[in-house]
Design a protein around this motif. Sequence first.
Motif, PDB file in Angstrom:
ATOM      1  N   ASP A 254      -9.865  11.192  19.107  1.00 26.46           N
ATOM      2  CA  ASP A 254     -10.209  12.416  18.378  1.00 26.46           C
ATOM      3  C   ASP A 254     -10.580  12.136  16.927  1.00 26.46           C
ATOM      4  O   ASP A 254     -10.646  13.058  16.104  1.00 26.46           O
ATOM      5  N   GLY A 255     -10.836  10.891  16.599  1.00 25.28           N
ATOM      6  CA  GLY A 255     -11.163  10.510  15.234  1.00 25.28           C
ATOM      7  C   GLY A 255     -10.034   9.805  14.525  1.00 25.28           C
ATOM      8  O   GLY A 255     -10.249   9.097  13.538  1.00 25.28           O
ATOM      9  N   ARG A 256      -8.816   9.977  15.016  1.00 31.99           N
ATOM     10  CA  ARG A 256      -7.663   9.344  14.381  1.00 31.99           C
ATOM     11  C   ARG A 256      -6.628   8.856  15.392  1.00 31.99           C
ATOM     12  O   ARG A 256      -5.925   7.882  15.153  1.00 31.99           O
ATOM     13  N   GLN A 257      -6.544   9.533  16.526  1.00 32.32           N
ATOM     14  CA  GLN A 257      -5.515   9.198  17.509  1.00 32.32           C
ATOM     15  C   GLN A 257      -6.155   8.861  18.849  1.00 32.32           C
ATOM     16  O   GLN A 257      -7.068   9.547  19.322  1.00 32.32           O
ATOM     17  N   TRP A 258      -5.652   7.791  19.458  1.00 30.14           N
ATOM     18  CA  TRP A 258      -6.065   7.371  20.790  1.00 30.14           C
ATOM     19  C   TRP A 258      -4.992   7.796  21.789  1.00 30.14           C
ATOM     20  O   TRP A 258      -3.804   7.669  21.526  1.00 30.14           O
ATOM     21  N   PRO A 398      -1.580  -2.500   5.624  1.00 30.59           N
ATOM     22  CA  PRO A 398      -2.970  -2.101   5.379  1.00 30.59           C
ATOM     23  C   PRO A 398      -3.116  -0.912   4.441  1.00 30.59           C
ATOM     24  O   PRO A 398      -4.203  -0.621   3.972  1.00 30.59           O
ATOM     25  N   GLY A 399      -2.011  -0.217   4.172  1.00 27.52           N
ATOM     26  CA  GLY A 399      -2.089   0.992   3.374  1.00 27.52           C
ATOM     27  C   GLY A 399      -2.518   2.183   4.212  1.00 27.52           C
ATOM     28  O   GLY A 399      -2.943   2.052   5.364  1.00 27.52           O
ATOM     29  N   VAL A 400      -2.426   3.362   3.639  1.00 23.38           N
ATOM     30  CA  VAL A 400      -2.825   4.589   4.342  1.00 23.38           C
ATOM     31  C   VAL A 400      -4.346   4.642   4.403  1.00 23.38           C
ATOM     32  O   VAL A 400      -5.036   4.436   3.409  1.00 23.38           O
ATOM     33  N   VAL A 401      -4.880   4.913   5.620  1.00 26.79           N
ATOM     34  CA  VAL A 401      -6.312   4.870   5.864  1.00 26.79           C
ATOM     35  C   VAL A 401      -6.901   6.268   5.707  1.00 26.79           C
ATOM     36  O   VAL A 401      -6.244   7.271   5.988  1.00 26.79           O
ATOM     37  N   ALA A 402      -8.150   6.311   5.254  1.00 23.89           N
ATOM     38  CA  ALA A 402      -8.848   7.586   5.078  1.00 23.89           C
ATOM     39  C   ALA A 402      -9.105   8.232   6.434  1.00 23.89           C
ATOM     40  O   ALA A 402      -8.832   7.674   7.488  1.00 23.89           O
ATOM     41  N   ALA A 403      -9.725   9.437   6.389  1.00 25.61           N
ATOM     42  CA  ALA A 403      -9.940  10.203   7.614  1.00 25.61           C
ATOM     43  C   ALA A 403     -10.811   9.439   8.599  1.00 25.61           C
ATOM     44  O   ALA A 403     -10.549   9.408   9.796  1.00 25.61           O
TER      45      ALA A 403
END
Length: 678
Positions: A254-258, A398-403
């Motif tokens: 969905d763009g962020r979750q598999w 990796p740090g928090v990733v953008a959208a």
Amino acid sequence: MTLRARLDAMPRDMRDTLFVLAVVAWVIAPHASHLPWWTLGLALCLLAWRGLLAWRARPLPGRWVMGALLLLAVGATWLTHRSLVGRDPGVTLIVLLLALKTLELRARRDALVVFFLAFFTLLSHFFYSQSLAIAAAQLIALVGLLTAVVNAHLPVGRPPLADSLRIAARLTLWGTPVMLVLFLLFPRMAPLWGMPGDELAGRSGLSPEMTVGEVARLALDDSVALRVRFDSPQGEPPPRSTLYFRGPVLSEFDGRQWRESWEGSLPAQLQVRGPAVPYEITLEPSRRRWLLTLDAAATAPELSGQRARMTPQLQWLAQRPITDVLRYRAQSHVDFQHGPLQRVPQLAVYTALPEGSDPRTLALATQMRADVGARPAALVEAALARLRTGGYRYTLEPGVVAANTADDFWFGSKQGFCEHIASAFVVLMRALDIPARIVTGFQGGERNPVDGYWTVRNSDAHAWAEVWLAGQGWVRVDPTTAVAPGRTSELQRLAAPRGAFGQAMDSVIAPGLVQQLRAAWEAVNNGWNQWVLNYTQSRQADLLRQLGLSSLGTPQWQTLAQWLAGLAALAALAVGAWLWRERHVPEGGWQRLRRQACTRLQQAGLELPTNAPPRTMADLARARWGGEAADIAAWLLRLEHQRYAPASSDHPAAQQLSRLRRDFKSLRWPRPAPTQAP
């Protein structure tokens, strides 16, 4: 005054109460890992309050206070669990009731209720874990409770706790054969409870979903996920680069979750080549139905009491969630092919991307098609070459990733752990109109030098990609290998940063020694899992056949019932014989020694009544033989002293009898006078 002297001077009621409270605290303590924090806090406060009342000899709280505390415990349990029925609320209540009951500890009857509640609480630990550490802690608690029970049944005087401990230890040893017989012969049953939920967010391990970019730092979980024993002569696995243990397959994005998706599932169409690799897996509880197998298993794993089925994605599933340690055998082929060989409409699911997501990755795909062409294999190799040479890095932070997670990886941070790399690679493949999906599982492992098992940890959890190529079907592609080749070929793992405590311990204990100790401990745990927790119905049936206790055509439960009934009858006969002897031959160790001494003196020619006390025997022996009987007279006086003198904590009665019995054998008894012929 020293602590020992103060304990010796302590009144018995105070000493016994504090001992019971300490044992109860030990029983409750292991529940701290899975019960609400307030439960343990309230229970310990109640125990501390009861200990303070005993220490200061203050009166116990009245009924109104106890009623209010009971309502507080029940109300807090209801607010926390929204129920009073079930494993978690039930264990919470039993822990609180046990702590509350200590505030009514006035007489032996109250103590017995506390003991029964404590035994039940002891059993409830195994609702959550049956590990070797928990079993060892509960064995200590069992001996402690038996010591308290024995001590409560010694109402007169001030018997030392050490004497009660020795009796409790003997009871435990006497009960061990019964425990072993019941363990081996009692019919195996499926567990009646489950395991607690697992929180995997922010920690390595498997999950049915994979959210990219929400974890800024991954904590490696070194706990064991599964153990593998390969059946080759040397116990060696296939090449390390092929050690992929297959788990959930994620295809919906969905763009962020598999997530897993069964839409458009195609038949597996698995074709294997070459010899199979036989092995045995011991899987730790996961509350999932996943059966981890080496990629790929063409035949179902051999389970006890249930069947396994394979999904179209080659993942094997059990019939029910795995809530206990599970052992199964399987055969896999490292050389295999699966999926359709020609493109079919159902493959469109594996090229779908959310509308408007990752525009820079879509532009990259367009550029790659213009540079490389439309041949899928060449595009896959071009993407891997970009990972090798583009300055990308494999990291746990990796740090928090953008959208737009794929855009962030390919053009922004250029760093991540396996889920970032696999997700970005699959998104790029789909943008290139190449069907692709993410496969999660475990990769690698390490061989334990103590028992030879290969240990796969949660830190070995991995995510890789599968792309579909015409004429080949689904092909495994591990993009993490392109970034960090040692991750799969040499099984190199990233190490989590060590804290100040870990660095300080490195200066005290050599890391090599720590590894050896961990390997030894894990080998012991593995033995516990193999021989105790994994003693299944099939293993019990094998044992019965080896012992010749199972016959064809007879159900196993009938054979077990017959043998258990026979053993129970033998035990009853043995106990009955012992009781008859105790009733009709009422002589203990002291009486036996007195009778043996009396017999020896009578054989030497001394006229003695059979019921003569030791002092009388000593006086008559000195009158008859003088100094020759000095040692015998001294021993007889010691025998009388042991019987009638006050008990001494320094020399317990059992120890004195043992010494008297040993000295009796070394005495020189007078010889009988020769008889004169008439």
